[in-house]
Each structure stands twice: as C-alpha cells, then as structure tokens.
Design a protein around this motif. Structure first.
Motif, mmCIF file in Angstrom:
data_model
loop_
_atom_site.group_PDB
_atom_site.id
_atom_site.type_symbol
_atom_site.label_atom_id
_atom_site.label_comp_id
_atom_site.label_asym_id
_atom_site.label_seq_id
_atom_site.Cartn_x
_atom_site.Cartn_y
_atom_site.Cartn_z
ATOM 1 N N GLY A 83 5.670 9.715 -135.774
ATOM 2 C CA GLY A 83 5.299 11.116 -135.890
ATOM 3 C C GLY A 83 6.092 11.904 -136.914
ATOM 4 N N ASP B 164 3.719 13.206 -139.604
ATOM 5 C CA ASP B 164 2.909 14.315 -139.100
ATOM 6 C C ASP B 164 3.685 15.628 -139.162
ATOM 7 O OD1 ASP B 164 0.852 12.527 -138.545
ATOM 8 O OD2 ASP B 164 1.499 12.239 -136.468
ATOM 9 N N ARG C 38 4.092 16.676 -142.823
ATOM 10 C CA ARG C 38 2.823 17.167 -143.364
ATOM 11 C C ARG C 38 2.540 18.579 -142.872
ATOM 12 N NH1 ARG C 38 0.052 13.140 -142.067
ATOM 13 N NH2 ARG C 38 -0.446 13.863 -139.979
ATOM 14 N N GLU C 39 2.754 18.840 -141.570
ATOM 15 C CA GLU C 39 2.527 20.175 -141.030
ATOM 16 C C GLU C 39 3.453 21.205 -141.663
ATOM 17 O OE1 GLU C 39 2.697 20.137 -136.760
ATOM 18 O OE2 GLU C 39 1.237 18.505 -136.643
ATOM 19 N N GLU D 277 -0.376 14.110 -147.403
ATOM 20 C CA GLU D 277 -0.313 12.861 -146.632
ATOM 21 C C GLU D 277 0.571 11.841 -147.349
ATOM 22 O OE1 GLU D 277 -0.894 10.291 -143.542
ATOM 23 O OE2 GLU D 277 -1.620 12.350 -143.644
#
Length: 121
Positions: A88, A91, A94-95, A32
């Motif tokens: 985003g 996100d 992070r993925e 994160e």
C-alpha cells in the motif's frame, strides 16, 4: 451574494477544472509510475539492509558473481514486491501526489483569476 463569494466559487470551479484535466489526462499513468518506482526503491533499500547481514562466503556463497550482481537482484526483488501492491505504499504516495497536484491547480487558478481581475480593472 457578494462579488468575493462569486469570485471564490469561480476560483474553485476553475481549480477543479484544472485539477481534473491534469489528473485525468496523462497524469494518472505518471502518478502510478512514480508511486510504483518509489515503493520499489524503498523496498530495495530495505532489502539491501537485510541482505547486508547475510554472509557472502562459505559453501553456499555465490562467489565473485554474487558480489557483482547482488545489487541488481535486490533491486529486482524490490520491483517485484512493489508490483504485487500488497504493502500500500504506492497507493499512499499516489494519493499524496494527486492532492499536491490539486493544490497546485488551485494556486494556478488563483493566479489566473488574479490576472483576469487585474486586466478588468
């Protein structure tokens, strides 16, 4: 069921276990933080280019102070935009990092399985 199929299943279970322990331990906070830092840096770079088109002289100029502190202001703007999480980008980063860690866990499990099988021979 062949020996190689059993070894493949064992390898997948070991990889899932390693991945789970890495991602569920302290790693999610690290992922994160890295993702948010990347998004903040990216937004700072974008804003820096945008602000480079704004004149720094004239009646509404901040004078020498603006020249000194503009980069810090832009950096803070980028961090605040990233904190909102509306783009985003963090996100997606992070993925992707989690997937890469999963692949590394699978590779580590494969090496561990190979070491164990060589030791049994």
């Amino acid at each position: 069921m062949s020996i190689s199929a059993i070894a493949g299943i064992d390898l997948e279970i070991t990889a899932m276990h390693l991945n789970k322990s890495k991602v569920q331990g302290q790693r999610p906070q690290d992922l994160e933080k890295a993702a948010m830092s990347f998004e903040a840096m990216m937004m700072g770079q974008m804003l820096s280019h945008m602000f480079s088109t704004v004149p720094q002289d004239g009646f509404f100029s901040g004078g020498p102070g603006e020249k000194i502190f503009r980069s810090m202001l832009i950096e803070e703007f980028g961090a605040k935009i990233a904190e909102r999480g509306e783009l985003g980008i963090a996100d997606a980063v992070r993925e992707t990092l989690a997937q890469v860690q999963g692949q590394q866990a699978y590779s580590a499990a494969a090496q561990q399985q190979e070491t164990l099988s060589q030791g049994a021979d």
